[in-house]
Design an enzyme around this catalytic site. Sequence first.
Site, PDB file in Angstrom:
ATOM      1  N   SER A 163       0.828  -1.196   0.000  1.00 34.89           N
ATOM      2  CA  SER A 163       0.000   0.000   0.000  1.00 34.89           C
ATOM      3  C   SER A 163       0.876   1.265   0.000  1.00 34.89           C
ATOM      4  O   SER A 163       1.667   1.472  -0.917  1.00 34.89           O
ATOM      5  CB  SER A 163      -0.956  -0.045   1.189  1.00 34.89           C
ATOM      6  OG  SER A 163      -1.947   0.935   1.098  1.00 34.89           O
ATOM      7  N   ASP A 259     -10.361  -3.109  -4.490  1.00 33.14           N
ATOM      8  CA  ASP A 259      -9.376  -2.129  -4.040  1.00 33.14           C
ATOM      9  C   ASP A 259      -9.407  -0.920  -4.974  1.00 33.14           C
ATOM     10  O   ASP A 259      -9.266  -1.081  -6.189  1.00 33.14           O
ATOM     11  CB  ASP A 259      -7.986  -2.782  -4.059  1.00 33.14           C
ATOM     12  CG  ASP A 259      -6.885  -1.901  -3.504  1.00 33.14           C
ATOM     13  OD1 ASP A 259      -7.161  -0.745  -3.126  1.00 33.14           O
ATOM     14  OD2 ASP A 259      -5.737  -2.379  -3.449  1.00 33.14           O
ATOM     15  N   HIS A 289      -8.030  -5.036  -0.387  1.00 35.77           N
ATOM     16  CA  HIS A 289      -6.838  -4.374   0.139  1.00 35.77           C
ATOM     17  C   HIS A 289      -6.605  -4.836   1.583  1.00 35.77           C
ATOM     18  O   HIS A 289      -7.534  -4.941   2.373  1.00 35.77           O
ATOM     19  CB  HIS A 289      -7.063  -2.863   0.110  1.00 35.77           C
ATOM     20  CG  HIS A 289      -5.822  -2.065   0.287  1.00 35.77           C
ATOM     21  ND1 HIS A 289      -5.084  -1.597  -0.777  1.00 35.77           N
ATOM     22  CD2 HIS A 289      -5.182  -1.660   1.400  1.00 35.77           C
ATOM     23  CE1 HIS A 289      -4.049  -0.918  -0.320  1.00 35.77           C
ATOM     24  NE2 HIS A 289      -4.074  -0.954   0.995  1.00 35.77           N
TER      25      HIS A 289
END
Length: 317
Positions: A163, A259, A289
């Site tokens: 991320s 996501d 995610h």
Amino acid sequence: MTSQDLFSGRPVAEDATAVLERFRASGGRPFHTYPVDEVREMYERGCAANGLDGDSLSSVSDVGVQEFGVRVYEPRAQRGPTAVVLFLHGGGWVMGSLSTHDGLCRRLAALTGLPVVAVDYRLAPEHLYPAAIDDSRAALNWLFTAGPVHGLEITKAVLVGDSAGGQLAAVLAIENAKSAHPRPIAAQVLIYPMVNLTMSAPSYNRVTHGFPLVADTIAWFADHYLPQGTDRTRPDISPALAELPAGLPPAYVITVDNDPLVDEGANYAAALAQAGTEVRYQHLSGYAHGLLTSAGRIQRGEQTVDDIAGFIRDRTA
């Protein structure tokens, strides 16, 4: 196997259903609907409940570096020259810590047989951009220059991040390749990376509710990290918009379907390939995610950690 989720309208993998149901049973509110202190506590609890168990290693030690810290995971009983994994955690530059990704780092160290150095960079909004990337740069430099402190005889490094940590890893890879005196970076692993803060990809319109991280969450993270008026196209903010140099290290880019970041991750993998970089791209349909910080509960997440470790071993052999 995936099935259509009636709440979000998105496909959800069978082994991801239980974690998603627990999130919804607890209220089902995405991260950005809570104050910063609460969201950090929630993230800590969620990672502890859903993450990988802590593999036993030869040693684990915390070290202070400038205004931040690192944790050194050492799987080897006998020391010698070695490649090292530099790990940069996710959490939107606002949340996340050494503890949220401890199980993942331990597993990577155990599976690769390599030391893993996790960076506890400063978080926003207390420390705005460029604090996180400045700390990441300092950590990479410290890795190669502070042998007497960390006790590692480093031959090369692999950059790994999920991320926001994927964004930091991508920036370091680009800047290193452009440097007049580049460090020996063997590979980069970018796990559902946040690489375009203009937030213009179509997937921001597809993933808007039903999951802990949705489009509005990314905007909330960015607003907390970036000072007002910051140019979001800067290469150390949106590496997907940077001019990619030759000589970038081989990349393993992973995206998940549920996501908002999926399109920019896929586009970045394509851009790396177009720049002549060796790329392995993997898209996981039906997953959301945060898959790897839920790898203790989601089988596909644990399998993906195994895949990442294999990629690292191949590039550091």
